[in-house]
Motif scaffolding. Sequence first.
Motif, PDB file in Angstrom:
ATOM      1  N   THR A 204      -7.881  16.964  12.125  1.00 39.81           N
ATOM      2  CA  THR A 204      -8.628  18.027  12.056  1.00 39.81           C
ATOM      3  C   THR A 204      -9.354  17.849  13.709  1.00 39.81           C
ATOM      4  O   THR A 204      -9.501  16.554  14.371  1.00 39.81           O
ATOM      5  CB  THR A 204      -9.866  18.254  11.529  1.00 39.81           C
ATOM      6  OG1 THR A 204     -10.794  17.533  10.937  1.00 39.81           O
ATOM      7  CG2 THR A 204      -9.349  18.873   9.626  1.00 39.81           C
ATOM      8  N   ALA A 205      -9.507  18.718  14.563  1.00 39.18           N
ATOM      9  CA  ALA A 205      -9.944  18.674  16.067  1.00 39.18           C
ATOM     10  C   ALA A 205     -11.521  17.674  15.548  1.00 39.18           C
ATOM     11  O   ALA A 205     -12.117  17.990  15.197  1.00 39.18           O
ATOM     12  CB  ALA A 205     -10.655  20.527  15.854  1.00 39.18           C
ATOM     13  N   PRO A 206     -11.734  16.981  16.355  1.00 40.65           N
ATOM     14  CA  PRO A 206     -13.159  16.235  16.768  1.00 40.65           C
ATOM     15  C   PRO A 206     -13.990  17.070  17.187  1.00 40.65           C
ATOM     16  O   PRO A 206     -13.505  18.299  17.946  1.00 40.65           O
ATOM     17  CB  PRO A 206     -12.886  15.061  18.508  1.00 40.65           C
ATOM     18  CG  PRO A 206     -11.121  14.739  18.493  1.00 40.65           C
ATOM     19  CD  PRO A 206     -11.024  16.349  17.818  1.00 40.65           C
ATOM     20  N   ALA A 207     -15.114  16.845  16.538  1.00 40.98           N
ATOM     21  CA  ALA A 207     -16.553  17.620  16.384  1.00 40.98           C
ATOM     22  C   ALA A 207     -17.190  16.766  17.021  1.00 40.98           C
ATOM     23  O   ALA A 207     -17.723  16.400  17.524  1.00 40.98           O
ATOM     24  CB  ALA A 207     -16.753  18.530  15.205  1.00 40.98           C
ATOM     25  N   ASN A 208     -18.471  17.868  17.690  1.00 39.71           N
ATOM     26  CA  ASN A 208     -20.049  17.816  18.046  1.00 39.71           C
ATOM     27  C   ASN A 208     -19.683  16.525  19.195  1.00 39.71           C
ATOM     28  O   ASN A 208     -20.174  15.314  19.241  1.00 39.71           O
ATOM     29  CB  ASN A 208     -20.641  16.942  17.022  1.00 39.71           C
ATOM     30  CG  ASN A 208     -21.158  18.369  15.977  1.00 39.71           C
ATOM     31  OD1 ASN A 208     -21.032  19.034  16.348  1.00 39.71           O
ATOM     32  ND2 ASN A 208     -20.530  17.261  14.624  1.00 39.71           N
TER      33      ASN A 208
ATOM     34  N   SER B  77       2.782  11.995  15.666  1.00 43.49           N
ATOM     35  CA  SER B  77       2.272  12.661  16.738  1.00 43.49           C
ATOM     36  C   SER B  77       1.869  13.939  16.364  1.00 43.49           C
ATOM     37  O   SER B  77       2.306  14.202  17.113  1.00 43.49           O
ATOM     38  CB  SER B  77       3.715  12.780  17.831  1.00 43.49           C
ATOM     39  OG  SER B  77       4.260  10.949  17.873  1.00 43.49           O
ATOM     40  N   ASN B  78       1.680  13.858  14.994  1.00 47.02           N
ATOM     41  CA  ASN B  78       0.590  15.502  15.563  1.00 47.02           C
ATOM     42  C   ASN B  78      -0.733  14.863  15.748  1.00 47.02           C
ATOM     43  O   ASN B  78      -1.010  14.481  15.582  1.00 47.02           O
ATOM     44  CB  ASN B  78       0.132  15.930  13.884  1.00 47.02           C
ATOM     45  CG  ASN B  78       1.814  15.969  12.508  1.00 47.02           C
ATOM     46  OD1 ASN B  78       3.230  17.048  13.184  1.00 47.02           O
ATOM     47  ND2 ASN B  78       2.043  15.275  12.004  1.00 47.02           N
ATOM     48  N   VAL B  79      -0.766  16.560  17.056  1.00 39.33           N
ATOM     49  CA  VAL B  79      -2.391  15.802  17.865  1.00 39.33           C
ATOM     50  C   VAL B  79      -3.083  17.122  17.337  1.00 39.33           C
ATOM     51  O   VAL B  79      -2.223  18.480  16.929  1.00 39.33           O
ATOM     52  CB  VAL B  79      -1.835  16.234  19.300  1.00 39.33           C
ATOM     53  CG1 VAL B  79      -3.142  16.394  19.825  1.00 39.33           C
ATOM     54  CG2 VAL B  79      -0.698  14.682  19.179  1.00 39.33           C
ATOM     55  N   SER B  80      -4.152  17.137  16.926  1.00 39.26           N
ATOM     56  CA  SER B  80      -4.990  18.163  16.929  1.00 39.26           C
ATOM     57  C   SER B  80      -5.635  19.129  17.933  1.00 39.26           C
ATOM     58  O   SER B  80      -5.218  18.790  19.245  1.00 39.26           O
ATOM     59  CB  SER B  80      -6.534  17.333  16.087  1.00 39.26           C
ATOM     60  OG  SER B  80      -7.322  16.800  17.682  1.00 39.26           O
ATOM     61  N   ALA B  81      -5.994  20.184  17.468  1.00 40.39           N
ATOM     62  CA  ALA B  81      -6.949  21.266  18.608  1.00 40.39           C
ATOM     63  C   ALA B  81      -7.391  19.874  19.120  1.00 40.39           C
ATOM     64  O   ALA B  81      -8.044  18.856  19.016  1.00 40.39           O
ATOM     65  CB  ALA B  81      -7.577  22.055  17.746  1.00 40.39           C
ATOM     66  N   ASN B  82      -8.546  20.981  20.655  1.00 42.84           N
ATOM     67  CA  ASN B  82      -9.049  19.603  21.328  1.00 42.84           C
ATOM     68  C   ASN B  82     -10.261  19.961  20.656  1.00 42.84           C
ATOM     69  O   ASN B  82     -10.697  21.349  19.496  1.00 42.84           O
ATOM     70  CB  ASN B  82      -9.340  20.759  22.503  1.00 42.84           C
ATOM     71  CG  ASN B  82      -8.240  20.183  23.395  1.00 42.84           C
ATOM     72  OD1 ASN B  82      -7.577  18.420  23.387  1.00 42.84           O
ATOM     73  ND2 ASN B  82      -7.737  20.975  23.875  1.00 42.84           N
ATOM     74  N   SER B  83     -11.269  19.314  20.978  1.00 47.99           N
ATOM     75  CA  SER B  83     -12.726  19.631  19.958  1.00 47.99           C
ATOM     76  C   SER B  83     -13.207  19.880  21.526  1.00 47.99           C
ATOM     77  O   SER B  83     -12.513  20.899  22.235  1.00 47.99           O
ATOM     78  CB  SER B  83     -13.110  17.840  21.148  1.00 47.99           C
ATOM     79  OG  SER B  83     -13.991  17.726  22.292  1.00 47.99           O
ATOM     80  N   ASN B  84     -15.105  20.185  20.943  1.00 49.90           N
ATOM     81  CA  ASN B  84     -15.052  21.379  22.161  1.00 49.90           C
ATOM     82  C   ASN B  84     -14.918  20.334  23.913  1.00 49.90           C
ATOM     83  O   ASN B  84     -15.293  19.382  23.180  1.00 49.90           O
ATOM     84  CB  ASN B  84     -17.127  21.571  21.755  1.00 49.90           C
ATOM     85  CG  ASN B  84     -17.714  20.378  21.206  1.00 49.90           C
ATOM     86  OD1 ASN B  84     -16.864  19.069  20.555  1.00 49.90           O
ATOM     87  ND2 ASN B  84     -18.807  20.268  22.521  1.00 49.90           N
TER      88      ASN B  84
END
Length: 693
Positions: A476-480, A546-553
């Motif tokens: 999951t994307a890093p949050a906050n 090497s799966n990469v998440s969506a970007n954070s805010n």
Amino acid sequence: MGTITVKLTETPEAFNNPIMGFRPSRGINDTTFQNREYADIYKHYIKYTDLEVNATDSVQKIKDWSNKAWTGIENKNIKVVPRVVIVYPGAGEFWPNGVTHSDPVNQWLSDSLKARLVAFIGKLGQAWDNDPRVAFVELGLYGNWGEHHIYPLKFADGKNRIPLSFQTALGDASIAAFHNKKMLIRYPETFANYNFGIYWDSFALPDDASGGNGEISRNNWRTQINSGEVAYNWGNQSNLGGSPNGTLSSTSNTNYVIDWIMKTHTSSLGWISDYTASNAAVEVGATAMQKVLGYRFVLNQVTFTGNVTPGGTMNVSFQVTNKGSSPFYYNWPVEASLLKSDGTVAWKGVFPVDTRTWLPGSDWNSATRAYNQAPAVNIVNGAFKIPTTLPNGTYTLTLTILDPAGWKPSARFANSNYYTGGRTPIGKVGIGMDPANQTLGTFASLKSDTTLGYSLQSGAYDGSTGVGSVDMQAPTAPANLTSTGKTASSISLSWSASTDNVGVTGYEIYRNGSYVGTTTSTSYTDTALKASTIYTYMVSAKDAASNVSANSNAISVTTNTAGAGGTSVTIEAESSANTLAGGATVVSCSSCSGGSKVGYVGNNSGTLQFNRINVATAGTYTLVISYLNGDTAARASRISVNGTIANLSFPSTGSWTTLGTLQATVQLKAGDNTIKLSNPSGWGPDFDRIQIH
């Protein structure tokens, strides 16, 4: 019954598959996707101002526009190739507010344009990098038609191509923004430091043979997509026939374009897709071209267990060859399934295989009409545990390639064995018995099947996995994401942890679109920055596969002015404002600054926490710890600064009455901070006080 081996035949059909083949275009003023034979992939020219007018416009605006413009295409198995344009000669200019554009040459050179495009690419990544409707992205944006040139005008250096400084800025921004979508650029000699694919918009035109040869010499087709558009509006048309019909109605013209497809390993082509399908002579050429344009996976042979005891293992092995021009560039899973007599799925599981490794041949020979280096025969093995709850009976074993967006059958094998809905039937498997027969029934046409689609939302795969199956799920994307402190030369960041089906292995930090570092923690300090300067940050998570998440805010932070942030704070270890836990206790110490020290810190439970360490400005500070260590060896202590943990080593001071100091760099936030000292595995030193500078 033991194993069963089935030999399969290649279908004579041409048919559409995702992210390959004839690729129609949807223009900037189009509102629909015109029906075209074989079309599952469409280029979409998009006005910049449809997505952003003001710099403050949100990512949600891009998402809202996409949802409206692409509504329902998932039900048709269509994916798009967006190219955002600012200037489209003959149709208009779509400059956003805040960017000067009065000079047709110098408007492309301003720092304000560069900064705006970098930030905009970051927004596009947040909107599209995990959108299953997007096949890949043409970088576009810069120059006429988004083709990275200003021809017929020239810059001061006599050139018309995108300058190196813009290549670097937009290239870095694209790498930061798009982890899960391939990025394509216009000219092979540009963006030389970036592993991007090419969109050759004068495809096969003799006047631009240098473009195709440059694409060949770039030689990154094994991992990057090449696409393009056959040009019919300029140049020498003697080998193209002047129109899509002129190309495809002629065997020699068709073969001329196919030669370029095979040499450049091109997977999709536009403009030529606008041919007349009802013209019989044209249809012959279209069929021949579609069969080689992109990947074409042919199953040669499948071996499988014919009789499986419930709870036992079903082994399935297949051989597959890519007879097309390109790889498939995304790691979509291959599924084995057992169908009931009514055609519904009784059980399913995915193989431990990466479809991106099924490469076509190489070194195209125009004389023999074949690759000198023939495509490999790929052998894939799967061992699947059959659940004990599967009822005894005869089932049909099928294979298919799934779109992870909904885990539905999507990319199809080019075999005569075919069931409507995307599955290739192989043979019959008996569960708890020998199979009753090996009759597979009537096969369907691949070309005429319009039932395929995908979903906009997708969770984890809901079937079984073969032994050693590949992890295909990104974290999951890093949050906050937030800034926890700054100085004139550094910015400290923190974020909420990502989650993953297997495990997050680290986080990648991007500053102004450029990669700056990796950490395994949820905090990072970026250093060596300029004072009084705005920096924009995003963070992504990755896993072991090497799966990469969506970007954070994204956040923007301005460093302090030079010399800002100075302060001095002293806190005694024995202060009543501190928190002592476990065995930590205040001990008299005549040599200590306040006449006391705190001892017995460590050995699991003894901790000393300095509370309410107040500084006016967030940033990097020097922490000076006064301590005592009478051992001959160094003592260790763990330090936690507002939850950020590090390990310190305190050398011997010679006696338990002799003071020493140790310096460390810490990141403090504006207002109150806490610093906690402990040692979970042994004793730390005794502590006198701390000072913050």
